[in-house]
Design an enzyme around this catalytic site. Structure first.
Site, PDB file in Angstrom:
ATOM      1  CG  LEU A 102      -2.166  -0.829   1.230  1.00 32.15           C
ATOM      2  CD1 LEU A 102      -2.929  -0.654   2.545  1.00 32.15           C
ATOM      3  CD2 LEU A 102      -3.058  -0.487   0.056  1.00 32.15           C
ATOM      4  CG  ASP A 103       0.644   4.001  -3.196  1.00 26.99           C
ATOM      5  OD1 ASP A 103       1.460   3.155  -3.574  1.00 26.99           O
ATOM      6  OD2 ASP A 103      -0.245   4.487  -3.919  1.00 26.99           O
ATOM      7  CE1 TYR A 104       5.611   7.736   4.902  1.00 27.97           C
ATOM      8  CE2 TYR A 104       4.465   9.567   3.845  1.00 27.97           C
ATOM      9  CZ  TYR A 104       5.215   9.068   4.890  1.00 27.97           C
ATOM     10  OH  TYR A 104       5.571   9.898   5.922  1.00 27.97           O
ATOM     11  CB  THR A 106      -2.754   4.195   0.341  1.00 28.17           C
ATOM     12  OG1 THR A 106      -2.634   4.973  -0.845  1.00 28.17           O
ATOM     13  CG2 THR A 106      -4.052   3.398   0.276  1.00 28.17           C
TER      14      THR A 106
END
Length: 249
Positions: A102-104, A106
């Protein structure tokens, strides 16, 4: 049964590639017999020694985490930023890692485990595992614009697979909207790039569900163990939904 080099790597003493070298060099014994053949399969009852020392096998563990925004989906970071494994250091003895990413910036559902086979099953390109996101986006998109996401949209790394899209709400005063998007792929920053491609950048993003799992009852940074039934359900869902598209998010 599992491949010998994989079992050695999962014990944490070395990488899989190094384990393969140790096997071919004759430094690995199974039940007292030197094994040099790569791909040899072993069971949980077999005694495995590396350089004369018996390896200790970790018990497989599975966790559902509510990943907060502002945390790296990794086990370490060379810049000293907080990573998801930091939340487990004082609780879990096993070396666990995130399934996918998961993105930083998100938040939402993230699975953590030390079971590489399980992780590979969930992330394998030929299987569908739905991931559902709730996105707060800039602007209020027309229905025809959202249909582009449903049909698949061209990004710089190729066309996306068809997605399921639901318009949840819009704020005309603030010119923002809340959209639910379900995909089974997982290219780098895919959801954000999809919305950017239709002219509605993401302001806030949360992964609401991973397959049938959600984070109800958890606060950001909290986690719980998956039940054996949930682990079995995830395995079954991965292996019973073949797809021609690549996937992981």
């Amino acid at each position: 049964m599992e491949r010998l080099q994989k079992v050695i790597a999962q014990s944490g003493i070395t990488s899989r590639r190094k384990a393969e070298e140790l096997i071919t060099e004759g430094k690995v014994k199974v039940n007292g017999t030197v094994v040099r053949e790569l791909g040899t399969k072993v069971t949980g009852k077999d005694r495995i020694e590396v350089n004369g020392v018996q390896i200790e096998r970790e018990q497989s563990v599975y966790f559902l985490m509510y990943k907060p925004s502002g945390v790296i989906t990794a086990v370490s970071d060379d810049k000293g930023r907080k990573v998801v494994s930091d939340y487990f250091q004082d609780i879990v003895e096993e070396r666990i890692f995130p399934v996918g990413r998961l993105d930083y910036d998100t938040s939402g559902v993230l699975i953590m485990t030390n079971d590489g086979t399980f992780a590979n099953e969930l992330m394998h390109p030929k299987y569908k595992v739905d991931k559902t996101y709730i996105a707060k986006i800039k602007g209020i998109p027309e229905r025809e614009v959202l249909k582009k996401l449903e049909r698949g949209i061209m990004l710089d790394d190729g066309k996306t697979a068809p997605a399921r899209v639901k318009f949840l709400s819009g704020d005309k005063k603030k010119q923002t909207a809340i959209i639910e998007l379900t995909i089974h792929e997982g290219r780098n920053r895919q959801v954000r790039r999809m919305f950017e491609a239709i002219g509605h950048p993401v302001l806030k993003l949360k992964r609401e569900r991973y397959a049938f799992l959600d984070v109800k009852g958890l606060n950001p940074g909290e986690f719980r163990e998956l039940t054996p039934h949930e682990v079995k359900q995830l395995r079954n869902q991965a292996v019973t939904q073949p797809s021609k598209k690549r996937g992981q998010n």
